[in-house]
Design a protein around this motif. Structure first.
Motif, PDB file in Angstrom:
ATOM      1  N   SER A 133     -31.323 -29.013 -80.875  1.00 42.18           N
ATOM      2  CA  SER A 133     -31.243 -30.113 -79.903  1.00 42.18           C
ATOM      3  C   SER A 133     -29.804 -30.573 -79.677  1.00 42.18           C
ATOM      4  N   GLN A 134     -28.929 -30.361 -80.657  1.00 39.56           N
ATOM      5  CA  GLN A 134     -27.520 -30.729 -80.509  1.00 39.56           C
ATOM      6  C   GLN A 134     -26.707 -29.620 -79.843  1.00 39.56           C
TER       7      GLN A 134
ATOM      8  N   GLY B 239     -34.579 -36.224 -81.175  1.00 38.20           N
ATOM      9  CA  GLY B 239     -34.657 -36.185 -82.633  1.00 38.20           C
ATOM     10  C   GLY B 239     -35.981 -36.651 -83.193  1.00 38.20           C
TER      11      GLY B 239
ATOM     12  N   ASN C  99     -32.726 -30.106 -85.338  1.00 38.40           N
ATOM     13  CA  ASN C  99     -31.555 -30.917 -84.978  1.00 38.40           C
ATOM     14  C   ASN C  99     -30.425 -30.043 -84.424  1.00 38.40           C
TER      15      ASN C  99
ATOM     16  N   THR D 161     -41.665 -31.781 -81.213  1.00 41.83           N
ATOM     17  CA  THR D 161     -40.306 -32.298 -81.309  1.00 41.83           C
ATOM     18  C   THR D 161     -39.732 -32.538 -79.922  1.00 41.83           C
TER      19      THR D 161
ATOM     20  N   LYS E 220     -36.448 -29.632 -90.037  1.00 41.03           N
ATOM     21  CA  LYS E 220     -35.803 -30.688 -89.244  1.00 41.03           C
ATOM     22  C   LYS E 220     -34.334 -30.348 -88.988  1.00 41.03           C
ATOM     23  N   SER E 221     -33.649 -29.761 -89.955  1.00 38.37           N
ATOM     24  CA  SER E 221     -32.236 -29.411 -89.748  1.00 38.37           C
ATOM     25  C   SER E 221     -32.103 -28.318 -88.678  1.00 38.37           C
TER      26      SER E 221
END
Length: 173
Positions: A116-117, A59, A113, A55, A109-110
């Motif tokens: 990364s956010q 994203g 995310n 990853t 994935k959530s």
């Protein structure tokens, strides 16, 4: 009189040494590494999964399943809001919303995310282990990292997901 002053200085010096040697500063956590590849072992809804993941902070993610045997070789690729599922020579692409929100790849994935956010907030630390809390649409997630910011695990109890990462390698910049 000078003996009294010297004794006082010795005692004062001793107390200062004790005071400063007793204070250990906790190390500041490194930022969570968002560009990485790793192997994983996971339990999700009474099933065991394993595979590899890569990853980055933009994203883009790739989740490759190797266990259970029935799913061996399935790859979930995420890029620009699009999902690509593949196995051998068969490729299917769709909007990310194609998979249910509580499916294994969607949950992973959530978590990625949220990291990364920058939404994961540190909650505790002990020795070389840092714990973060992350709110997801599927419940609260607890993330653990090592002192270098490499993710070692994540858990969303409400979704019955627990994942452990090994052989984590940060992507080279």
């Amino acid at each position: 009189m000078t003996k009294r002053v010297l004794k006082t200085l010795y005692v004062f010096s001793f107390l200062i040494i004790l005071l400063f040697s007793g204070c250990q500063s906790k190390s500041e956590p490194a930022d969570i590494v968002t560009d990485f590849s790793a192997k994983f072992q996971s339990s999700y809804r009474n099933a065991e999964y394993s595979g590899s993941i890569s990853t980055n902070r933009q994203g883009v993610a790739c989740i490759s399943i190797s266990r259970p045997e029935e799913l061996d070789g399935i790859i979930f690729g995420y890029k620009n809001g699009e999902l690509e599922m593949s196995r051998e020579n068969l490729i299917c692409s769709a909007d990310e919303a194609y998979l249910p929100q509580k499916s294994f790849p969607s949950l992973v994935k959530s978590i990625l995310n949220g990291i990364s956010q920058g939404r994961a907030k540190i909650s505790s630390q002990s020795d070389n282990l840092f714990t973060y809390n992350l709110k997801t649409d599927n419940g609260d997630c607890v993330i653990t990292t090592n002192k270098d910011g490499k993710i070692t695990g994540a858990e969303i109890k409400n979704a019955e997901l627990k994942i452990e990462f090994s052989e984590v390698k940060a992507a080279e910049s």
